[in-house]
Design a protein around this motif. Structure first.
Motif, PDB file in Angstrom:
ATOM      1  N   SER A 187       0.825  -1.210   0.000  1.00 54.04           N
ATOM      2  CA  SER A 187       0.000   0.000   0.000  1.00 54.04           C
ATOM      3  C   SER A 187       0.852   1.250   0.000  1.00 54.04           C
ATOM      4  O   SER A 187       0.569   2.222  -0.718  1.00 54.04           O
ATOM      5  N   GLY A 227       1.143   3.847  -3.056  1.00 53.63           N
ATOM      6  CA  GLY A 227       0.822   5.249  -2.781  1.00 53.63           C
ATOM      7  C   GLY A 227       1.918   6.182  -3.248  1.00 53.63           C
ATOM      8  O   GLY A 227       1.644   7.260  -3.782  1.00 53.63           O
ATOM      9  N   GLY A 237       1.589   6.890  -6.757  1.00 56.98           N
ATOM     10  CA  GLY A 237       0.340   7.536  -7.147  1.00 56.98           C
ATOM     11  C   GLY A 237      -0.733   6.569  -7.606  1.00 56.98           C
ATOM     12  O   GLY A 237      -1.631   6.951  -8.371  1.00 56.98           O
ATOM     13  N   GLU A 272      -3.894   4.239  -6.656  1.00 59.93           N
ATOM     14  CA  GLU A 272      -4.925   4.052  -5.630  1.00 59.93           C
ATOM     15  C   GLU A 272      -5.152   2.560  -5.410  1.00 59.93           C
ATOM     16  O   GLU A 272      -5.311   1.781  -6.360  1.00 59.93           O
ATOM     17  N   VAL A 273      -5.186   2.147  -4.140  1.00 58.80           N
ATOM     18  CA  VAL A 273      -5.324   0.736  -3.789  1.00 58.80           C
ATOM     19  C   VAL A 273      -6.800   0.383  -3.658  1.00 58.80           C
ATOM     20  O   VAL A 273      -7.507   0.942  -2.809  1.00 58.80           O
ATOM     21  N   ASP A 309     -10.267  -1.531  -2.532  1.00 63.39           N
ATOM     22  CA  ASP A 309     -10.620  -2.064  -1.208  1.00 63.39           C
ATOM     23  C   ASP A 309     -10.312  -3.551  -1.093  1.00 63.39           C
ATOM     24  O   ASP A 309      -9.852  -4.007  -0.042  1.00 63.39           O
TER      25      ASP A 309
END
Length: 537
Positions: free
Chosen positions: A281, A285, A288, A290-291, A293
């Motif tokens: 994660s 991040g 750039g 996005e992880v 859910d």
């Protein structure tokens, strides 16, 4: 006002396939004449068999050319490209005969060989082999030059004949080498004093080298959508539908192989550790990305300890094809993220060091042999070989997966590549004196090498670092907190510069000058000098 010029005949000698390059060389010499002839009183007159020969008889054609042109030449400029040429009665080609006759008459000879790219395949292998054989035959009699492009040939001829013109200006030149140290600037030019600010060694590496493997693994994992767990499945008001949904959930979560009570204790759900999740994660991040859910959700994937411990072929991981594919993609993602972190640590350590790329220059008019350069380096600046930063074993085993990869990665910040301004260290070697260098051998195949390591590690990396610096000797200086860095050159041709075998790593840029001493067979006493550095801005 009129100027009296002393003319020297320069023979343009070459096989027929080098005619175009001969025109480039002729243009370079004419430019030297225009720029320097009036100030030096020296003029180079070009002799070309295509323009200056005439019909004749009574001997072999090459002997007629020798009588008409070669005998009158004061200097020979020979160019070879892909062909050696047509053999004569005594030599492998007419160009070779002209070179040998000039050498026997003690005339200056400048030889330029075209250097093909690495993937070059000669159209006529036998002609190319004859050129390589000729190089070996003349290696102990003349220092030849290589070039890759027309511009490099133009620059080399301009440099060599400008020096030759100023040497001829003096009727009685003192033939002595004039040796000194210079540094290679970021612009590729040579700097004697002051030397520009040195650059960080880590800057040569690509900081985004691992990024693609991270994004590829992420895209593969994110593209696999697994069924949601029972707690996330939609509710049903109808009792029968609710029962059917629950039954489906049980089937998804507990494979049929676990139906037997004796096997239930062997079941273990496969999940990524919090440490791995946090690592992925954080790295995503930083990039750039996005992880999602449910990126780390592996559905009903489980580890069957009973099957893994039996003769069952496999790793004991059971689940659907999608679950297994996502697990493999996540494992690649975690591995790439670990490599990314270790790579950043390694680059940071390398950026704490600066590199000093040196050359030894000979601005005199005589060859220097057995040149020994001693550079006094304060201990506060010196980086011992064993202190040069290295990646950890996991990174080496994961990213540098064979001998060529680990060699290229380890040597990259220390290599000095040849240019038209200076020659490589290997070019100074006398093939009869300098022993061959054998690079380290690495293997991951324990079957072929049963007593070797099956995985590459820091020991392999350190062997490559040692190989980089094998031409350098480090000796403590008595009564001084310094070490003498010794580098030997078999010979350094006049009006030429030769690079050090490696870039010297320093803890920081020097703030004071560094002393050096150079000795050679032709010198009556050693040359003592200093190299100074530009002040930091």
């Amino acid at each position: 006002m009129p100027v009296t010029l002393q003319s020297f005949a320069v023979l343009l000698s070459r096989p027929g396939d080098a005619n175009g390059d001969a025109e480039v060389a002729a243009g370079a010499i004419e430019a030297v004449n225009r720029q320097h002839s009036r100030s030096t009183g020296i003029h180079f007159h070009l002799l070309d068999w295509k323009k200056d020969s005439y019909a004749d008889s009574g001997a072999e054609p090459q002997q007629l050319l020798n009588r008409q042109i070669v005998d009158d030449a004061d200097i020979v400029l020979a160019i070879f490209r892909e062909r050696m040429g047509t053999p004569t009665q005594r030599f492998d080609s007419g160009t070779e005969e002209e070179i040998v006759l000039a050498l026997e008459a003690h005339k200056p000879v400048h030889i330029y060989f075209w250097q093909p790219p690495q993937d070059y395949e000669p159209a006529d292998a036998s002609q190319y082999e004859r050129i390589e054989s000729f190089k070996a035959r003349i290696a102990d009699r003349v220092m030849y030059v290589t070039y890759a492009t027309e511009q490099e040939l133009r620059d080399r001829v301009t440099h060599d004949f400008t020096k030759r013109m100023y040497e001829l200006e003096d009727e009685k030149p003192v033939r002595k080498p004039a040796l000194g140290l210079a540094a290679i600037g970021a612009d590729g030019k040579l700097w004697s004093s002051p030397i520009p600010q040195l650059t960080a060694l880590g800057g040569i590496y690509n900081p985004n080298a691992i990024t693609r493997s991270i994004t590829t693994a992420f895209d593969e994992a994110a593209a696999i959508e697994l069924p949601k767990p029972a707690s996330e499945m939609p509710s049903h008001t109808d009792g029968a539908a609710s029962f059917a949904s629950a039954l489906t959930t049980v089937k998804l979560q507990i494979p049929t192989s676990l139906a037997s009570g004796s096997l239930l204790g062997s079941y273990e759900k496969v999940e990524l550790s919090d440490r791995d999740r946090n690592l992925a994660s954080e790295v995503l991040g930083e990039l750039g990305i996005e992880v999602p859910d449910r990126l780390f959700d592996l559905g009903g994937l489980h580890y069957n300890k009973f099957l893994a411990a039996s003769l069952y072929s496999g790793d004991g991981i059971e689940g659907t094809d999608d679950e297994k594919a996502k697990y493999r993609a996540l494992q690649r993602l975690i591995g790439a993220c670990r490599s990314h972190r270790e790579y950043k640590r390694f680059l940071s350590a390398m950026r704490d060091l600066v590199g000093l790329p040196l050359v030894v220059e000979n601005n005199g008019n005589a060859l220097a042999t057995h040149v020994v350069v001693e550079l006094l380096l304060p201990q506060s600046l010196r980086v011992p070989i064993e202190r040069i930063p290295m990646p950890d074993n996991a990174f080496i085993n994961r990213e540098l997966d064979d001998g060529s990869a680990i060699a290229a990665f380890a040597r990259l910040p220390f290599e000095i590549k040849e240019s038209h301004v200076y020659r490589s260290y290997e070019d100074s070697h006398n093939r009869l004196e300098h022993g061959s260098s054998i690079p380290p051998l690495h293997t991951r195949n324990p079957g072929m090498y049963p007593y070797g390591r099956s995985a590459l590690d820091r020991d392999d990396y350190y062997e490559e670092i040692e190989y980089c610096f094998e031409e350098c000797s480090f000796k403590p200086v008595p009564d001084e907190d310094a070490v003498a860095v010794l580098v030997e050159f078999d010979r350094v041709q006049q009006n030429a510069a030769y690079a050090y075998p490696v870039i010297l790593p320093l803890r920081k840029a020097p703030t004071a000058s560094l002393r050096y001493r150079i000795n050679a067979d032709e010198l009556d006493e050693p040359i003592i000098g200093e190299i100074e550095f530009a002040a930091a801005e």
